[in-house]
Design a protein around this motif. Structure first.
Motif, PDB file in Angstrom:
ATOM      1  N   TYR B 183       0.795  -1.229   0.000  1.00  0.00           N
ATOM      2  CA  TYR B 183       0.000   0.000   0.000  1.00  0.00           C
ATOM      3  C   TYR B 183       0.825   1.276   0.000  1.00  0.00           C
ATOM      4  O   TYR B 183       0.495   2.239  -0.670  1.00  0.00           O
ATOM      5  N   LEU B 184       1.932   1.301   0.746  1.00  0.00           N
ATOM      6  CA  LEU B 184       2.762   2.510   0.796  1.00  0.00           C
ATOM      7  C   LEU B 184       3.398   2.799  -0.558  1.00  0.00           C
ATOM      8  O   LEU B 184       3.686   3.952  -0.874  1.00  0.00           O
ATOM      9  N   ASP B 185       3.638   1.765  -1.340  1.00  0.00           N
ATOM     10  CA  ASP B 185       4.311   1.942  -2.628  1.00  0.00           C
ATOM     11  C   ASP B 185       3.345   2.058  -3.795  1.00  0.00           C
ATOM     12  O   ASP B 185       3.647   2.711  -4.787  1.00  0.00           O
ATOM     13  N   TYR B 186       2.175   1.411  -3.699  1.00  0.00           N
ATOM     14  CA  TYR B 186       1.275   1.314  -4.851  1.00  0.00           C
ATOM     15  C   TYR B 186      -0.162   1.736  -4.557  1.00  0.00           C
ATOM     16  O   TYR B 186      -0.995   1.763  -5.454  1.00  0.00           O
ATOM     17  N   ALA B 187      -0.506   2.024  -3.316  1.00  0.00           N
ATOM     18  CA  ALA B 187      -1.888   2.312  -2.897  1.00  0.00           C
ATOM     19  C   ALA B 187      -2.810   1.218  -3.462  1.00  0.00           C
ATOM     20  O   ALA B 187      -2.540   0.036  -3.295  1.00  0.00           O
TER      21      ALA B 187
END
Lengths: 267, 222
Positions: B183-187
């Protein structure tokens, strides 16, 4: 926290349109709805659209309105992308079928697949946005006398209900993705805290021992809190109370007790 | 204590990452690895330790604990934490810097042969694996798993489930698709994470070793 390039791009999107305080950007459907349906839509009455039955309702506040408890990037991505995808998918799944309010699809949603996942996702998120408000507004609200009475009867006190709700929201209780609900039985004489997996909700036959009618719900999917809180779900949950709009919760409660059916949602 | 042969661990330990926290950038960021390993995986291990302390499960292997606790639906915590501890240990070994792409036919002949035999082609395997990873609804995992003859299949599981307990199969590759994995990298863009995993990160050496062990009839998965 510094956002990755990919996540930043999701937030900026069309640079000309970007503004954190702007209303949602879910595409032409919303603008057409405003033009075609005018007053009804502006008043927030759920009116199915002409060709796509469902749409993502605009948030009743800006993306940054729930700061610092829920961050603006999360609100934008959660609303525009996650809720947007559920709407796209439920529209695909219901194409060619009679248009009914999303609430009406909930009772029989439990066959695995699009209606359960995407229909549930649409209902749950539409329900969620409207029960929250900026803290300055939310902090002036509180449970009504009748809601308090039922809470006290079932849990002993508001604080005991809150503690139980938070326990149900813990990662050990709803493991993985899901929601936590404060919900009333159809008869209207009992209120319970219920955890559901994925995009299920207590309106769906078979999810609980009987149908329950939500008055308050909390999304504990990681996408609801990860950008700001990462693994710290309990901190997200305890902060979320600061943006609960009890005026809306009270309205939900009066409605379900009087009508013995679930609350309608916009979109 | 880490079992270097199996890549699994006995209870008690959070195994270290096989690479630095910046090693997988930009496919998986530093903050993600720090949090995913140092918070999520660490919590599964510490919770499991607390749950089995003083019980008959305390000195068992993770596999034994998973199998013993799998059916106990009224007390899912032991299974959830044991399986997530196992799954994450396995997942870290499935990643490496400059990984991904297609396994080398010379170095990993058996693996390439079995992929072709089971799927028809590598690209068909890749399509099925990506589909499983992208369509696992909610929190889950995508797996490439083997039977004892090296017949391979793609499996998706929910929550903490893995092919050992839910399928009686032997995992040889996994991709974590719980939102915390990306999630932090790609949502919301899970497919971009899955593509990066397949194209840039898969540790085919580990996958090939797992396949050898699966076929090797001496390997006991109890």
């Amino acid at each position: 926290m510094k956002l990755s390039a990919t996540v930043s791009t999701l937030l900026v999107g069309n640079a000309a349109a970007f503004s954190m305080s702007m209303k949602s950007d879910t595409g032409a459907a919303n603008r057409r709805d405003i033009l075609v349906k005018g007053a009804a839509f502006a008043a927030g009455i759920a009116v199915p659209a002409a060709s796509n039955a469902y749409s993502v309702p605009d948030l009743p506040y800006g993306f940054d309105a729930l700061e610092p408890y829920i961050d603006a990037p999360t609100m934008k991505i959660h609303h525009d992308k996650h809720h947007g995808t559920y709407v796209t998918n439920i529209n695909k799944a219901t194409e060619g079928k009679d248009e009914v309010p999303i609430l009406d699809l909930m009772a029989d949603a439990l066959e695995a697949g699009p209606v359960r996942n995407s229909g549930g996702g649409h209902y749950n998120h539409a329900f969620f946005w409207d029960e929250m408000a900026p803290h300055a507004q939310a902090s002036k609200t509180k449970p009504s006398a009748s809601l308090s009475a039922m809470i006290d009867k079932s849990f002993g006190s508001f604080d005991e209900m809150k503690a139980k709700f938070e326990a149900q929201a813990a990662p050990g209780a709803v493991f993985g993705s899901g929601w936590v609900w404060l919900a009333v039985n159809k008869k209207g004489d009992e209120i319970k805290i219920i955890g559901t997996p994925n995009q299920d909700n207590p309106l769906m036959k078979g999810v609980c021992d009987e149908i329950y009618l939500p008055v308050l719900g909390l999304d504990v999917w990681e996408h609801a809190y990860y950008l700001k809180y990462q693994n710290r779900r309990p901190e997200y949950v305890s902060n979320w109370w600061n943006v609960v709009n009890w005026d809306k919760v009270n309205e939900n409660f009066e409605y379900v007790v009087a009508n013995h059916v679930g609350v309608s949602v916009r979109g | 204590v880490a079992n270097a042969n199996t890549g699994t661990t006995l209870t008690y330990d959070l195994p270290p990452l096989p690479f630095g926290t910046s090693a997988l950038k930009p496919m998986i960021g530093k903050k993600t690895l720090e949090t995913h390993h140092g918070k999520h995986h660490a919590k599964y291990v510490s919770t499991l330790n607390a749950l089995v302390a003083g019980t008959s499960l305390e000195h068992q292997t993770l596999e034994k604990i998973m199998k013993a606790s799998y059916k106990n639906k009224s007390k899912p915590a032991i299974f959830n934490n044991a399986a997530q501890a196992w799954n994450h240990s396995f997942y870290w070994n499935c990643l490496k810097p400059n990984g991904g792409g297609v396994p080398n036919t010379n170095q990993h002949a058996k693996l390439v042969e079995k992929i072709n035999a089971s799927f028809g082609s590598f690209s068909e395997f890749r399509k099925q694996f990506a589909d499983a990873a992208n369509t696992a609804f909610g929190s889950g995992w995508a797996w490439l798993a083997s039977d004892r003859k090296g017949n391979l299949s793609v499996v998706k599981t929910i929550g903490a489930d893995n092919p050992i307990t839910s399928g009686g199969l032997i995992p040889i590759l996994t991709c974590d698709v719980w939102e915390h994995a990306y999630y932090l990298d790609y949502a919301n863009l899970r497919p971009s994470y899955v593509d990066a995993f397949l194209d840039k990160l898969v540790n085919w050496e580990f996958v090939a070793e797992n396949l050898e062990r699966a076929i090797d009839s001496g390997r006991n998965w109890s």
